[in-house]
Design a protein around this motif. Structure first.
Motif, PDB file in Angstrom:
ATOM      1  N   ALA A 123      32.846  35.647  49.542  1.00 49.18           N
ATOM      2  CA  ALA A 123      32.881  34.890  50.780  1.00 49.18           C
ATOM      3  C   ALA A 123      31.731  35.313  51.682  1.00 49.18           C
ATOM      4  O   ALA A 123      31.202  36.410  51.553  1.00 49.18           O
ATOM      5  CB  ALA A 123      34.209  35.123  51.483  1.00 49.18           C
ATOM      6  N   ALA A 136      40.787  30.894  49.373  1.00 49.71           N
ATOM      7  CA  ALA A 136      40.696  32.140  48.604  1.00 49.71           C
ATOM      8  C   ALA A 136      40.573  33.328  49.548  1.00 49.71           C
ATOM      9  O   ALA A 136      41.174  34.371  49.341  1.00 49.71           O
ATOM     10  CB  ALA A 136      39.499  32.086  47.659  1.00 49.71           C
ATOM     11  N   GLY A 137      39.795  33.153  50.601  1.00 52.90           N
ATOM     12  CA  GLY A 137      39.624  34.219  51.582  1.00 52.90           C
ATOM     13  C   GLY A 137      40.942  34.582  52.235  1.00 52.90           C
ATOM     14  O   GLY A 137      41.259  35.755  52.417  1.00 52.90           O
ATOM     15  N   ILE A 141      46.798  39.565  50.683  1.00 48.43           N
ATOM     16  CA  ILE A 141      47.097  40.666  49.752  1.00 48.43           C
ATOM     17  C   ILE A 141      46.708  42.007  50.377  1.00 48.43           C
ATOM     18  O   ILE A 141      47.460  42.984  50.303  1.00 48.43           O
ATOM     19  CB  ILE A 141      46.369  40.469  48.405  1.00 48.43           C
ATOM     20  N   LEU A 142      45.542  42.038  51.029  1.00 53.68           N
ATOM     21  CA  LEU A 142      45.097  43.279  51.674  1.00 53.68           C
ATOM     22  C   LEU A 142      46.096  43.742  52.728  1.00 53.68           C
ATOM     23  O   LEU A 142      46.410  44.933  52.812  1.00 53.68           O
ATOM     24  CB  LEU A 142      43.738  43.076  52.342  1.00 53.68           C
ATOM     25  N   ILE A 185      49.089  45.284  51.001  1.00 49.82           N
ATOM     26  CA  ILE A 185      48.784  46.626  50.491  1.00 49.82           C
ATOM     27  C   ILE A 185      48.762  47.630  51.638  1.00 49.82           C
ATOM     28  O   ILE A 185      49.359  48.708  51.562  1.00 49.82           O
ATOM     29  CB  ILE A 185      47.431  46.640  49.741  1.00 49.82           C
ATOM     30  N   ALA A 186      48.103  47.255  52.733  1.00 48.95           N
ATOM     31  CA  ALA A 186      48.022  48.158  53.887  1.00 48.95           C
ATOM     32  C   ALA A 186      49.415  48.471  54.427  1.00 48.95           C
ATOM     33  O   ALA A 186      49.715  49.621  54.769  1.00 48.95           O
ATOM     34  CB  ALA A 186      47.150  47.549  54.979  1.00 48.95           C
ATOM     35  N   CYS A 209      43.038  36.605  49.816  1.00 50.11           N
ATOM     36  CA  CYS A 209      42.550  37.992  49.783  1.00 50.11           C
ATOM     37  C   CYS A 209      43.047  38.764  50.994  1.00 50.11           C
ATOM     38  O   CYS A 209      43.563  39.883  50.875  1.00 50.11           O
ATOM     39  CB  CYS A 209      41.018  38.026  49.787  1.00 50.11           C
ATOM     40  N   THR A 210      42.908  38.173  52.166  1.00 54.05           N
ATOM     41  CA  THR A 210      43.355  38.829  53.399  1.00 54.05           C
ATOM     42  C   THR A 210      44.852  39.121  53.337  1.00 54.05           C
ATOM     43  O   THR A 210      45.289  40.226  53.677  1.00 54.05           O
ATOM     44  CB  THR A 210      43.048  37.941  54.620  1.00 54.05           C
TER      45      THR A 210
END
Lengths: 312, 281
Positions: free
Chosen positions: B2, B14-15, B21-22, B25-26, B18-19
């Motif tokens: 991106a 897609a961005g 999922i991040l 995880i955080a 990604c954000t």
């Protein structure tokens, strides 16, 4: 990582192009190397000495107390015969393999790579926040991580609380699945390292290489597999070696969380070594186990040095 | 990736994924830390997460006694500060000839040092205990500090040699012509130039030692000599199962110094500090 590999490279390349030191009187050759003495003495006394002594004493019946402590007898290969017929040791080797594969090779490595990849092109703020949280788990001392996870996974711990909120029934994780518990705790603790390594490696992948792959119409996964991963292969190898070596010698995390239990269910080799030598007072036998651990570590460390060594 | 090329709706989606999922995880990484932070201000804390009803610093007050917190922290400072200083001084002395002189032993020695950085220190603790018993060094803080220093020597030598390699030799040559000995050149020319690197190694070695539980756990015995890494554990064994709030407060107190040091180093070094993690044992 890369820096270390670079050091080796410079060391091999730079040796040729270095200026000579001043001409000095004869005998100066030895005095020049005198500053090495303190380091050599320390390393011989506290590093090489114990290693050699462990080789020797694993052939004796040395013990902490009693007869063996006063005059250890030479028992030959007895310790090793016991070692390889001891179900606890074979179990310990197996648990160590599971621990290293699960928490390092799969857990930390893949999660670290995933986070680093997802961070590409995200906003600075998001990268900083996520990175900061992951790194803070890594910065905390090992004992504290172990205590946090002991509380988190306990019968009335946070995890069961979350699961209950979703209508699932909890359990005492440390008792029911001790290996899974210590693996998850170690993934939490160590992922930051792999993430930092892969962040650095991905920063070095030229943007135009990625652009080119994109113009070729390679989709994300194929681009990752065919372009990006081959480019960061050296970092992957170095990272895998380093985290394997680190994870191989994890003692504190497991000892504080489960003490190797229940029974011997989470007694990896470092914990088993401690139990034999200090809990059951069999120093000779404990040393034989530590020698086994040392040999496994030495094999990996040797491969690691060979990998870093540029083809000269 | 991106941010490059054309921005299409598909890429935006897609961005967002990604954000998402991040963030998940955080959140997973944050959850265990939340318990620690909330519990240390909650005098009735249990192992479950809950907001303190009456947030207070009572837990800290309870553990901030000489016996519980101050002496172990002071011991840790002596032990880890001492071992970090020894490491840096001895490693700098060793790195200088390795960087500046040719000899047959140089390359084998360097490779041995690199090899030693990878060996599991845990594995030599049983024989080291035996050695300490024999030399009557058990329960000696100086001896424990020297041993801790030895375990971080290989990596420190490796790093500091790299720093010295980057210092051009002609400055020293000029001083040699003036009759200075190599040691004088090292002290007055090389050390000032590599001081930033040395301080990073110093702080890093300190952080390592501060977090080390196994070594003092094995080599020290008297309660009044134990560093905080061990006393947090013994506190957990004695009161931890009931006084979770105090345990959390004690853990925070003990973690503070390394968290602060880490922040200082990572600020000062930017990203260059990242490879230093290689030595985390």
């Amino acid at each position: 990582m890369a820096a270390r590999a670079q050091l080796v490279g410079e060391e091999l390349a730079g040796a040729a192009g270095r200026t000579t030191s001043p001409r000095r009187a004869r005998g100066a050759r030895t005095t020049r190397h005198l500053p090495l003495a303190p380091a050599l003495i320390m390393l011989f006394l506290f590093f090489l000495g114990p290693v050699l002594w462990s080789v020797y004493s694993s052939f004796t019946n040395a013990a902490l107390t009693g007869d063996g402590a006063q005059n250890p007898q030479w028992v030959g290969l007895e310790n090793f015969r016991r070692l390889f017929s001891d179900p606890n040791v074979t179990n310990g080797i197996w648990l160590t393999v599971v621990f290293v594969l699960g928490s390092a090779v799969i857990g930390q490595n893949l999660l670290g790579l995933t986070i680093a990849l997802l961070m590409r092109g995200r906003s600075r703020w998001l990268r900083g926040t996520v990175g900061g949280i992951v790194v803070s788990a890594w910065v905390l001392p090992e004992v504290v991580s172990a205590l946090i996870w002991y509380a988190f996974l306990g019968q009335h711990g946070t995890l069961n609380q979350i699961m209950k909120a979703f209508g699932m029934s909890g359990q005492d994780w440390l008792y029911s699945s001790p290996m899974l518990a210590v693996i998850i705790a170690n993934v939490w603790r160590g992922t930051a390292f792999s993430m930092l390594v892969y962040n650095a490696a991905l920063d070095d992948v030229p943007a135009d290489v990625q652009e080119a792959a994109e113009l070729d119409g390679a989709t994300g996964w194929r681009r990752l597999w065919n372009v990006i991963l081959p480019l960061i292969r050296p970092s992957i190898v170095t990272n895998l070696m380093l985290i394997t070596l680190q994870t191989l010698s994890v003692f504190t995390l497991i000892y504080v969380m489960t003490a190797g239990g229940p029974g011997f269910a989470s007694s990896t080799l470092p914990v088993l070594m401690y139990q034999q030598a200090f809990k059951f007072s069999e120093v000779g036998y404990g040393t034989a186990i530590s020698l086994l651990l040392l040999v496994i570590g030495a094999v990996f460390s040797f491969i690691y040095v060979r990998v870093l060594k540029p083809e000269a | 990736m991106a941010g490059m090329g054309i921005d299409t709706p598909r890429r935006r989606a897609a961005g967002l994924v990604c954000t998402g999922i991040l963030v998940l995880i955080a959140a997973a990484f944050l959850a265990p830390l939340v318990w620690l932070v909330l519990s240390c201000f909650d005098s009735s804390a249990q192992t479950s997460v809950k907001l303190p009803e009456h947030p207070s610093v009572d837990n800290f007050r309870a553990v901030m006694t000489t016996d519980l917190a101050w002496r172990p922290l002071w011991n840790g400072l002596l032990l880890c500060g001492g071992s970090a200083l020894i490491t840096v001084v001895v490693a700098t002395l060793a790195a200088y000839p390795l960087s500046r002189y040719q000899s047959r032993f140089r390359k084998p020695f360097l490779y041995t040092v690199l090899f030693a950085t990878g060996l599991p220190i845990t594995a030599i603790m049983v024989p080291v205990y035996g050695l300490f018993v024999r030399l009557q060094l058990i329960d000696s803080m100086p001896a424990t500090a020297v041993f801790l220093a030895t375990t971080s020597l290989p990596f420190a030598i490796w790093l500091i040699k790299g720093f010295i390699d980057n210092v051009p030799i002609n400055l020293e040559e000029a001083s040699w012509v003036d009759g200075a000995t190599p040691m004088v050149a090292l002290r007055h020319i090389v050390v000032p130039l590599i001081a930033p690197g040395m301080s990073v190694v110093l702080i890093f070695t300190f952080i390592q030692a501060w977090g080390n539980f196994f070594v003092p756990f094995i080599l020290l015995q008297s309660p009044e000599k134990l560093p905080a890494s061990v006393t947090v554990f013994t506190f957990f064994g004695q009161y931890g199962a009931v006084a979770y709030g105090q345990l959390a407060a004690y853990s925070v107190l003990y973690s503070m110094p390394v968290v602060v040091l880490y922040l200082i180093v990572s600020r000062a070094m930017g990203g260059a500090f990242r490879f230093a993690g290689a030595a985390k044992g």
